[in-house]
Design an enzyme around this catalytic site. Structure first.
Site, PDB file in Angstrom:
ATOM      1  N   CYS A   1     -26.312  -1.970  -6.875  1.00  0.00           N
ATOM      2  CA  CYS A   1     -27.675  -2.153  -6.382  1.00  0.00           C
ATOM      3  C   CYS A   1     -27.753  -2.314  -4.861  1.00  0.00           C
ATOM      4  O   CYS A   1     -28.777  -2.750  -4.345  1.00  0.00           O
ATOM      5  CB  CYS A   1     -28.356  -3.304  -7.097  1.00  0.00           C
ATOM      6  SG  CYS A   1     -27.544  -4.870  -6.830  1.00  0.00           S
TER       7      CYS A   1
ATOM      8  N   ARG B   1       0.803  -1.215   0.000  1.00  0.00           N
ATOM      9  CA  ARG B   1       0.000   0.000   0.000  1.00  0.00           C
ATOM     10  C   ARG B   1       0.847   1.281   0.000  1.00  0.00           C
ATOM     11  O   ARG B   1       0.587   2.210  -0.761  1.00  0.00           O
ATOM     12  CB  ARG B   1      -0.884  -0.023   1.252  1.00  0.00           C
ATOM     13  CG  ARG B   1      -1.819   1.131   1.431  1.00  0.00           C
ATOM     14  CD  ARG B   1      -2.375   1.126   2.858  1.00  0.00           C
ATOM     15  NE  ARG B   1      -2.851  -0.179   3.267  1.00  0.00           N
ATOM     16  CZ  ARG B   1      -4.082  -0.646   3.060  1.00  0.00           C
ATOM     17  NH1 ARG B   1      -4.973   0.111   2.468  1.00  0.00           N
ATOM     18  NH2 ARG B   1      -4.432  -1.852   3.472  1.00  0.00           N
TER      19      ARG B   1
END
Ligand SMILES: Cc1ncc(COP(=O)(O)O)c(C=O)c1O
Length: 324
Positions: free
Chosen positions: A254, A186
């Site tokens: 959704c 990272r």
């Protein structure tokens, strides 16, 4: 499997808590430097498959739990990874691999987690690894983990301090001759990337909330939904303008939980704007999916006023390319 030009396979480690027969053989054939052993089943698998000895590290869970999200801590005893110290599994694994003809045990490995803002857990983890040290231990791999700033409130340690605690720790505990490996992920790339979305709708629910919906979401950045990670957002061409509107930046999927930034202050957001979330260079593209049949965005490298596409935008044909 062909490795990209410039990669020396001997410098590569193979990780994973469930390596298949095929992957182990692929690693052996490619000349991968070290196998990081995660379980007794895997040790057996290697002994069955390998005909020439392969260098190996034992992955240890040193029982240290840094303060980061539970889903990205990996060094605690209750972990799917590696061998524990407290339960003596690491000591048994070491004995077992030292007696193996197919595996050449050269060292220890510990990756205690990710997005860690403190340095003390690394020192404690290295001290714990020291309990397992022996003449055979020529390599100590201290994993990755250095946290990065996703928002202005985040203050991670410096790279120098992070390296210092790891290098000094290994030198003190294992002595000067041991090779030290570090696996930053990272911290190398997170702040090198941003995501640029297009605003598609702005929905104001009077007295409740304003939703700014963009053309992406959990399919390109799962971290807010998975770990509650926080991001900032801004409108690209009004970055210098004082933000005046409190909004929730939502994705196009959704789930109601498909929220990229719960509370963001934006400068007069409107349909058609380009909305940017900074610090998405790590675990964004790598974790992206085609959920809801969404095509993944391109990856574009920019430097010195130049831009070039390094991963092209996915097409609808790509989505069906593997269907038979
Ligand atoms: C074994 C191992 N090493 C290093 C890393 C990189 O960690 P980070 O991105 O926190 O530096 C990971 C990430 O998952 C990992 O699993």
């Amino acid at each position: 499997m062909a490795l990209a030009a410039g990669f020396d396979p001997a410098r590569i480690h193979m990780h994973g808590n469930n390596k298949s027969d095929e992957e182990i053989l692929m690693a052996a054939r490619a000349g991968v430097g070290n196998l990081v052993l995660d379980s007794f089943d895997e040790i057996e698998r290697c002994e069955r498959l390998l005909d020439a000895p392969m260098k190996a590290l034992i992955r240890v869970t040193p029982g240290i739990k840094p303060s980061t999200h539970d889903f990205i801590t990996t060094g605690q005893l209750d972990s799917k990874f590696g061998f524990g110290i407290a339960d003596r599994l690491a000591a048994r694994a070491i004995e077992r691999v030292l007696a193996s003809e197919q595996l050449d045990l050269v060292g220890l490995h510990a990756h205690i987690g990710s997005q860690i803002f403190e340095l003390e857990p690394y020192r404690l983890a290295i001290a714990a690894l020291g309990e397992l040290a022996g003449d055979w231990c020529r390599v100590v791999d201290v994993g990755g983990g250095l946290g990065v700033a996703y928002t202005a409130d985040d203050a991670p340690p410096s790279i120098d301090d992070y390296v210092d605690v790891k290098v000094r720790g290994v030198r003190e505990v294992f002595g000067p001759g041991v090779r030290i490996l570090v696996e930053p992920g990272r911290s190398l790339v997170a702040n090198a990337g941003i995501t640029a979305y297009r605003v598609g709708t702005v929905k104001e629910i009077p007295g409740v909330r304003t939703y700014v919906a963009v053309d992406g979401g959990m399919s390109d950045n799962l971290r807010p939904m998975l770990y509650g990670s926080r991001y900032e957002a801004l409108i690209a061409d009004r970055a210098g303008v004082e933000p005046d509107t409190l909004v929730t930046v939502a994705g196009m999927h959704c789930e109601s939980g498909d929220v990229i930034v719960r509370d963001a202050m934006l400068a007069a957001p409107a349909v058609g704007d380009v909305l940017v979330t900074p610090a998405t260079g790590a675990y964004g593209h790598a974790m992206a999916s085609n959920y809801n049949g969404v095509t993944r965005p391109p990856v574009i490298f920019c430097a010195g006023g130049e831009a070039r596409v390094v991963v092209r935008r996915e097409t609808y044909d790509d989505l069906t390319a593997r269907d038979v």
